[in-house]
Design an enzyme around this catalytic site. Sequence first.
Site, short mmCIF file in Angstrom:
data_model
loop_
_atom_site.label_atom_id
_atom_site.label_comp_id
_atom_site.label_asym_id
_atom_site.label_seq_id
_atom_site.Cartn_x
_atom_site.Cartn_y
_atom_site.Cartn_z
N ASP A 13 1.16 2.40 3.87
CA ASP A 13 0.25 3.46 3.43
C ASP A 13 1.04 4.76 3.24
OD1 ASP A 13 -1.89 4.91 2.54
OD2 ASP A 13 -2.98 4.92 4.45
N HIS A 72 1.58 5.10 -2.05
CA HIS A 72 1.09 6.12 -3.00
C HIS A 72 2.31 6.78 -3.63
CE1 HIS A 72 -3.11 5.89 -1.58
NE2 HIS A 72 -2.58 5.65 -0.40
N LEU A 73 2.44 6.61 -4.96
CA LEU A 73 3.63 7.16 -5.63
C LEU A 73 3.38 8.52 -6.28
CD1 LEU A 73 5.29 3.97 -7.21
CD2 LEU A 73 6.00 5.26 -5.20
N HIS A 93 0.85 -1.20 0.00
CA HIS A 93 0.00 0.00 0.00
C HIS A 93 0.89 1.25 0.00
CE1 HIS A 93 -4.00 1.88 1.57
NE2 HIS A 93 -3.27 2.81 0.99
N HIS A 121 -5.63 -0.61 5.53
CA HIS A 121 -5.39 0.21 6.74
C HIS A 121 -6.42 0.11 7.86
CE1 HIS A 121 -7.90 2.94 4.35
NE2 HIS A 121 -6.90 3.39 3.63
N ASP A 149 -8.80 2.98 -3.40
CA ASP A 149 -8.23 3.57 -2.18
C ASP A 149 -8.18 5.09 -2.22
OD1 ASP A 149 -7.01 3.33 0.40
OD2 ASP A 149 -5.22 4.11 -0.57
N HIS A 166 2.80 13.98 1.10
CA HIS A 166 2.16 15.27 0.80
C HIS A 166 3.20 16.35 1.03
CE1 HIS A 166 -1.91 13.80 0.26
NE2 HIS A 166 -1.83 13.11 1.39
N ASN A 220 -4.74 6.27 -6.97
CA ASN A 220 -5.29 7.63 -6.86
C ASN A 220 -4.30 8.72 -7.30
OD1 ASN A 220 -3.70 7.21 -4.54
ND2 ASN A 220 -4.98 8.49 -3.24
#
Length: 429
Positions: A310, A67-68, A65, A237, A157, A314, A99
Amino acid sequence: MKLLLKGGRIIDPSQNIDAEMDLLIENGKIAKMGRDLSASENNSTTVETLDLRNALIVPGLIDMHTHLREPGHEYKETIQTGSEAAVAGGFTSIACMPNTNPINDNRSVTDFILKQAGICNMANVYPIAAISKMSEGKILSEFGDLKDAGAVAFSDDGNPVTNSRLMRNALEYAHPLDMTVISHCEVLDLSTGGTMNEGSVSTELGLQGIPNVAESIMVERDIALADYTNTSVHIAHVSTAESVRAIRAAKARGVHVTAETAPHYFTLTDEALREFSTNAKVYPPLRNMKDVESIKEGLKDGTIDVIASDHAPHSSIEKDVEFEYAASGINGLETSLSLSLKLVDDDILTFHQLIEKMSTNPARILKINKGTLTIGSDADLTIIDTQKSWTVNVNIFRSKSKNSPFQGWKLKGKAIMTIVGGEIKYKET
Ligand code: NCD
Ligand code: ZN
């Protein structure tokens, strides 16, 4: 080129191995394992010998899990910086959530991710495709086509699949394709407007809360759907005691449900938000001590199969703002292993169980040919110094984003070398 790893403690749950042995890598594959392997037997080609006494050698860790952010949000993370963060954190493989912008709901995006990952040549990158077009929860994406393109699982997700009929269809379509559906469980009617866990801390801070049931109601629904359709579902998660209880009961009656949690859910509580620290703002939110204890119990008794980061990078643009407006997400790839090793130090997990949750089980759930050191398999390995003390410093993260609530924490245990396909991709200096 051959690589001979000497003297380490090899732990491979897939073969039930826990022994001091040498390991030889040849042509990117595991060639030999045994006591006192010597470089001289292999005089035909150059052999690089590494002295790994006192280190753990385990099947390359897999983060299912991540996020790239590429395509679309390259200022937060790219496939390059995310894969560099992965290997620095000891991960040889990562599965990336859809996403992005555009959302990975069609093969052109899956193709793009795989192409970029190939150019980076760092960690193995496995794209997870969207369940629904634009992850809007209305129309299913083209499952067969996405599988064909190389997607390994389906998930919306970031958003829940609110429509139960669509979720049922997703499970029934994914099943014959032998693909896993990963569910982000969130009942929006209960969560919308909330920015942290609903409880005494949210009351004191005057922030609108998100109750545990916002997660657990949908966990119960997805268990019911997997049971009814006789398919499998993976819960992303997990953060609440109620979810752990529901998954435990479902497993006991034979429902094909698997689950993951992330290190922040067994390390932090909503107390971390007292200073309105936006780096601890995450979805699902950090809960209370009772939930943390339940998560640990769930890890210990096997209810929770996987620890996933996860990793949700940001930038300061999204984080250096008022708490209410801040984006949710914690930067996880470079702290995940060390925070998880604490579970072994605290006698909650054995090394064997930890490696199952960070390599063997993710490989099984994603149905990828990884997570094992059997002879002939890809030489993906993580070398861990379990005693190494270090201090988290976001300024030297490989990740482009710095949003970690663990900045300045002193941790014990670290990946000191990460080998992907027989090549050293990360080495602690
Ligand atoms: C994730 C993100 O930023 O993409 N954020 C988060 O707080 N976990 C989305 C998600 O995993 O739900
Ligand atoms: Zn999510």
